[in-house]
Structure formats: C-alpha cells, structure tokens
Design a protein around this motif. Structure first.
Motif, PDB file in Angstrom:
ATOM      1  N   VAL A  99      12.888  81.923  35.261  1.00 59.70           N
ATOM      2  CA  VAL A  99      12.253  83.195  34.892  1.00 59.70           C
ATOM      3  C   VAL A  99      13.292  84.157  34.332  1.00 59.70           C
ATOM      4  N   ASP A 100      12.804  85.190  33.660  1.00 60.51           N
ATOM      5  CA  ASP A 100      13.673  86.242  33.148  1.00 60.51           C
ATOM      6  C   ASP A 100      13.893  87.294  34.224  1.00 60.51           C
ATOM      7  N   LEU A 101      15.052  87.899  34.189  1.00 61.74           N
ATOM      8  CA  LEU A 101      15.343  89.002  35.105  1.00 61.74           C
ATOM      9  C   LEU A 101      14.680  90.285  34.621  1.00 61.74           C
ATOM     10  N   ASP A 102      14.255  91.088  35.561  1.00 56.26           N
ATOM     11  CA  ASP A 102      13.830  92.444  35.235  1.00 56.26           C
ATOM     12  C   ASP A 102      15.092  93.304  35.304  1.00 56.26           C
ATOM     13  N   LEU A 103      15.780  93.403  34.159  1.00 52.48           N
ATOM     14  CA  LEU A 103      17.102  94.026  34.145  1.00 52.48           C
ATOM     15  C   LEU A 103      17.097  95.465  34.643  1.00 52.48           C
ATOM     16  N   GLU A 104      15.967  96.134  34.497  1.00 50.99           N
ATOM     17  CA  GLU A 104      15.905  97.526  34.951  1.00 50.99           C
ATOM     18  C   GLU A 104      15.937  97.632  36.471  1.00 50.99           C
ATOM     19  N   ASN A 105      15.515  96.552  37.137  1.00 49.21           N
ATOM     20  CA  ASN A 105      15.411  96.601  38.600  1.00 49.21           C
ATOM     21  C   ASN A 105      16.374  95.662  39.304  1.00 49.21           C
ATOM     22  N   VAL A 106      17.344  95.129  38.565  1.00 42.81           N
ATOM     23  CA  VAL A 106      18.351  94.273  39.197  1.00 42.81           C
ATOM     24  C   VAL A 106      19.240  95.131  40.094  1.00 42.81           C
ATOM     25  N   LYS A 107      19.373  94.729  41.347  1.00 44.15           N
ATOM     26  CA  LYS A 107      20.201  95.489  42.286  1.00 44.15           C
ATOM     27  C   LYS A 107      21.668  95.072  42.200  1.00 44.15           C
ATOM     28  N   GLY A 108      21.899  93.778  41.979  1.00 44.45           N
ATOM     29  CA  GLY A 108      23.265  93.313  41.814  1.00 44.45           C
ATOM     30  C   GLY A 108      23.884  92.704  43.054  1.00 44.45           C
ATOM     31  N   LYS A 109      23.058  92.234  43.983  1.00 46.72           N
ATOM     32  CA  LYS A 109      23.607  91.553  45.157  1.00 46.72           C
ATOM     33  C   LYS A 109      23.925  90.112  44.791  1.00 46.72           C
ATOM     34  N   VAL A 110      25.170  89.722  44.964  1.00 47.30           N
ATOM     35  CA  VAL A 110      25.618  88.380  44.585  1.00 47.30           C
ATOM     36  C   VAL A 110      26.087  87.644  45.829  1.00 47.30           C
ATOM     37  N   GLU A 111      25.580  86.415  46.006  1.00 40.70           N
ATOM     38  CA  GLU A 111      25.965  85.617  47.174  1.00 40.70           C
ATOM     39  C   GLU A 111      26.473  84.241  46.721  1.00 40.70           C
ATOM     40  N   PHE A 112      27.664  83.893  47.128  1.00 39.50           N
ATOM     41  CA  PHE A 112      28.202  82.550  46.953  1.00 39.50           C
ATOM     42  C   PHE A 112      28.044  81.829  48.286  1.00 39.50           C
ATOM     43  N   ASP A 113      27.205  80.789  48.297  1.00 41.91           N
ATOM     44  CA  ASP A 113      26.878  80.101  49.538  1.00 41.91           C
ATOM     45  C   ASP A 113      27.550  78.729  49.570  1.00 41.91           C
TER      46      ASP A 113
END
Length: 589
Positions: A326-340
């Motif tokens: 899917v495409d990101l809703d760039l206006e509502n991206v919070k930016g939490k990034v997780e490397f698991d």
C-alpha cells in the motif's frame, strides 16, 4: 532467431511495417527477374532475326521496370527505417526504465561503460538488422527460389547441373556463422571493457593526475585496446577464409554454365538468348549466396547485441513491491521506526549486520558510530529498502516496510549521502531535484538552512549557475551543502544524514548543525557520523562493530563508561581535554 522472437513484443505494434518492408523488397526482387527475360527477348527476337523495331519497346519496358523497382526499394527503405527506429526507441526506453528499477544489488557489480555500450552500439546493431537485415535475409531466400524457378522454366537439366555447388555454398555459409557468432560476442565484451576503461578514466581523472598514474592508465587502456584489436583481427581472418571459398564455388558454377550451356547452344539445344538469360539468372542466385556472409555478419552482430540487451531486460529485480503493498499517507506518517532483530548479508558474504534491534520514536534522533565496514550505512540502506533483509523485519509506524510501496516509502525519506552527487544542471535544479512544484523562496530557505546560500550568491549566476558533471567546479563542502539543501527542501518525515558534514570544516559543521536543530523538529532523524560533535545531541547513539551493536545510550551515558565510544571521544577531544586538565591543575596550585 530466438533473440528476435524475444524482442518481438517491442515491434509487434508496427509489424505491418515489417510485412510491407518484406513485400516491397520481394516485389522489387521479382521485377528484377524481368531484366534477364528482356535480354533473352532482345537477342532471340530482335537481334538475331534483325527485327530492330522491337528495341524501343524493350528499352521502354526496361525503363518502366527501373522506375517501379526504384519506387519499391524506396518503400522498403521507408518501412524498414520506420520499423528499426521504432524498435530502437522502444528498446531504449525499456532498458532505461528497467535500469531505474533494478536493485542496488545489480549496480554493485554493473559497470557504467558496459551499460553505455549496450544502450548505444548494441541497440544500433539490433535496429539495423530488424529494420533492414531481416527483410534482406528473407529476400535472399526469395531470390534463390525465384531465380531457380525461372531457370528451370528455360532448361531444367542445365539448372540442376549449374546449381551443383549451391549446397556447398550454403554449407560454408552456415559453418561461417557458427564461428563468427562467438567471435562477435567476444568482440562486444572487449568493446564494453574498452568503454568502461574510458569512462572510469574520465570520471576519476583528478585521482589519476593527483597520483601521477597517467602511464598506468595508458597501459591499462592499451591492453584492453589490444584485446579488442585481436578480436577484430580474428574476425577478419574468418572473413578472409570465407570469401575465397565462396568465390571458388561461385566460379565453378559459372564455369560449368559456360561449358555446358555453350555446348548446348552449339548443338542448337539452347538459344543464345537463353544462355545469356541463364548467365544473368545464375548471378541472381550466386549473388545472394555470396552476400550471405554479409547478412550472416549482420545477423550474428544483432544476435550478440540482442543477447546483451535482453540480459538487462530479463534481469531479475530483487527488491520490488510485494503483492498487496500500500501507499503511505505521507501527511499522517508519524515516523516510528523499528528494527526487529535484523540480519543482512551482501550475496554469499558474511553478514554485514547481525541481530540489529532498536526503536526510533517519532521525532527522535538516532546516531550511529563505528569504524569502516561496521554496518552503519547498511542499516540506512535497509531502511530505504535498497535491499531486503535476510532475517527479522523493519517497521514504519507498526507496518513492515515490505508491505509499503517502494516509491511511497522513499518519498517519505530524504537522504544526504557521504558521496555527494550533483547533476549537470543549475544549482536551482539540483536543490529542487525530486520536487514537482516548489517556489524559489522555498529553495532559498533550504539553502540557508544548509548554509549554502551565501556561497551560491557569490557565484556568477547565483542559483542559475550550471555546475559541471558530478558537481565539478564546486568544492566538496559546497557540494555537500547543496545536497543537504536538496534533502531539507523535501520536508521529509524521516531524515537520514550519512556522514553529511564530513566534507565541511568544524565551523561550518557547527552552523549546519544549528540549522538541523530547526528542521529536525518533529522528524525522525538518523545520523551517521565519525565526529562525536555531530552525535552528542542524539536521543540515542548506537555504536557498531563488525555489524553488531556493542554499545547504546546517550552521549553523557556513553562517555561515562569504558568502551569504544569513550575511546573515540578521548581521541577526538584529546587536545581539548589536555588543555582543560592543565587549566584545572593551574587553578588548584
């Protein structure tokens, strides 16, 4: 013909051009058969019976045939040219498009000069063959069939005797093709190697000159040039063996025709006009056979070139959108990034990163510190999905990045690489690269944040100054600041700074860092740096060694405990700490 079959999809829409080109050439060939018949009639019905009134009629007929044949040849060239150019246009676009979407893994081993050779010389060989060579190769078969049929209608026994060498001509031509094709494949590889040497030398000319390595580069080029020369000589040797054999076999056919045909004329079993017509028709067959080597030459070149072009078009794309992405809703991206627990290796090599596990909260700043080859840049490239992880997962706002369309994912990320690349264009266009609509005020604001505005305004044309190829004409620090402005203009939710201030002095770095404080607000930022001064304000610093996280914490926490971070800190601030200690001791005394 397998290569042509695979390329068929690129000219299928214009296959009418191919059909018309073949039909026009075949018709022109058919009209060419009238000449021997006119000669036959001229000798038997005009000259021998002394009926000279027929000369004008024969001459006018010949003129009409010439005009019609010329028009058909024109149509053949017209349709063939259109077809070849259309195919080259489609292939060029297809190759370039494929190169845009090929993964980083492909470019890790690809050579620029080789790719340029494929998109120029190889495409040109394909264009020439499909546009003209293919029709002419088919026409060769038609010429043999038409000529043989016409000869059979005159005297079938003489035809069979005369054509006794034709199977041998065909066998020699096929044998030649089996040897010349590998030679042309090797020649194309040698040419690619030669092109790569030139491209690398031009690109790295400053390095070459700074190390005074011109003689070495000349010798390297000479070796590759010699390889190309040897391949050309080998191909020429094949040709030199082919032509004498073909000429010998063709001459035997002519000699047999003259001997047997002449005897039949003497015995009045064949007219003189028939013999002259036969002599013209035999060349109608031998001529194409003679030219078979030329057509095979074109075919083998286009075949070798087609294989190299198809190698690009059929190249597997390692990193692509998954089904259901899917495409990101760039206006509502919070930016939490997780490397698991991420592990990744380049090909069959040892893992570049192993069991990487951390979380970057929205708006936080994560720093990476480590030596060369420790895995810092690999982590960032995995976040951008330049490669797919081997184990574990990477999530953005809780969603696995493999479930996000690549274009959408990268649209929300702006990166400033350590190796700055600028296009041969204006500074304005370089800063605005990737933005469809942007005002001059926004460009200037981004340049000011990157501390680039002042030096840009000192240039002859300001923001309209055209920088040279790869940014030649600007210092490393200037290029880096333009690249930073380009990233800041994008207004990303995630900002990546891959040693972005390595080419600037400490004072400029401090100014840029001050500008970063403003643009980092509300954005998740990843900073790769060798200078601790670039990382000290990070919310968390990850220290890497051989692809593993060996330390993590804030600047204050890490300098307080023994370890790699404290060692680097002491090395970089040794003079400062020494002066501070001396000052402290002076006060105590």
């Amino acid at each position: 013909m397998e290569v042509l079959r695979q390329l068929r999809g690129y000219y299928r829409e214009r296959r009418t051009y191919l059909i018309m080109s073949i039909l026009c050439l075949a018709a022109a060939t058919g009209f060419g058969l009238i000449y021997p018949m006119l000669l036959r009639k001229l000798i038997d019905d005009v000259i021998r019976p002394a009926q000279y009134d027929g000369v004008l009629w024969i001459a006018l007929t010949a003129l009409g045939v010439v005009i019609i044949k010329a028009f058909l040849q024109f149509l053949h060239g017209f349709f063939g040219g259109r077809l070849g150019n259309y195919l080259a246009y489609r292939l060029r676009n297809a190759c370039y498009e494929k190169l845009q979407f090929l993964s980083f893994r492909y470019y890790d081993r690809a050579k620029t000069g080789d790719l340029m050779s494929r998109l120029t010389g190889d495409l040109e060989a394909i264009r020439n063959f499909v546009g003209f060579g293919f029709a002419q190769l088919l026409n060769l078969v038609l010429m043999v069939i038409f000529g043989a049929a016409m000869m059979m209608s005159i005297h079938w026994q003489l035809t069979l005797i005369t054509m006794i060498t034709i199977p041998f001509l065909a066998a020699v031509a096929l044998k030649f093709e089996s040897k010349i094709h590998p030679a042309f494949q090797e020649m194309r590889l040698a040419l690619s190697s030669l092109t790569t040497a030139v491209q690398e030398n031009v690109t790295g000319v400053r390095t070459v000159k700074s190390f005074a390595r011109e003689p070495y580069e000349m010798e390297k080029f000479s070796h590759r040039n010699e390889r190309y020369k040897d391949n050309q000589i080998f191909a020429s040797m094949l040709w030199s063996r082919f032509f004498p054999v073909m000429e010998l076999l063709a001459s035997i056919s002519v000699a047999v025709l003259l001997a047997v045909g002449g005897t039949l004329v003497i015995k009045e079993q064949l007219t003189l006009g028939d013999l002259v017509a036969f002599f013209s028709l035999i060349w109608f067959i031998i001529g194409p056979m003679w030219g078979l080597g030329f057509h095979i030459n074109n075919y083998t070149q286009s075949k070798a070139s087609g294989e190299r072009v198809l190698e690009i078009l059929n190249q597997n794309v390692d990193v692509k959108d998954e089904a259901g992405a899917v495409d990101l809703d760039l206006e509502n991206v919070k930016g939490k990034v997780e490397f698991d627990h991420v592990t990744f290796a380049y090909g069959n090599k040892m893992p570049a990163v192993t069991d990487i596990h951390f979380t970057a909260e929205p708006g936080s700043v994560i720093g990476f510190l480590g030596g060369t080859g420790s895995g810092k840049s690999t982590i960032i490239q995995l976040l951008m999905r330049a490669y797919n992880v081997n184990e574990g997962s990477i999530r953005l706002d809780g969603r696995d990045i493999r479930d996000i369309r690549i274009k959408s994912l990268r649209s929300g990320i702006a990166t400033v690489f350590q190796e700055t690349f600028l296009f041969s264009s204006t500074i304005r266009n370089n800063i605005a690269y990737g933005m469809t609509q942007v005002s001059m005020e926004e460009i200037i604001h981004a340049a000011k944040l990157a501390k680039a505005h002042d030096f840009i305004m000192e240039l002859p044309d300001g923001y309209d100054t055209v920088v040279g190829e790869r940014g030649m004409g600007l210092s490393g620090g200037q290029k880096q600041r333009i690249a930073i402005a380009r990233a800041l203009l994008k207004n990303p939710r995630i900002l990546i700074l891959d040693d972005a201030t390595s080419a600037v002095d400490m004072e400029t770095e401090h100014e840029i860092q001050s500008g970063f404080q403003e643009v980092m607000q509300g954005r998740t930022t990843f900073i790769i740096a060798h200078r601790i001064s670039s990382l000290r304000h990070a919310d968390e610093i990850l220290v890497l060694d051989e692809g593993r996280i060996v330390q993590r914490g804030t600047h204050e926490e890490l300098i307080a405990i023994p370890g790699p971070y404290q060692d680097v800190y002491h090395i970089q601030y040794a003079d400062h700490l020494s002066r501070a200690n001396q000052g402290h001791e002076g006060k105590v005394m």
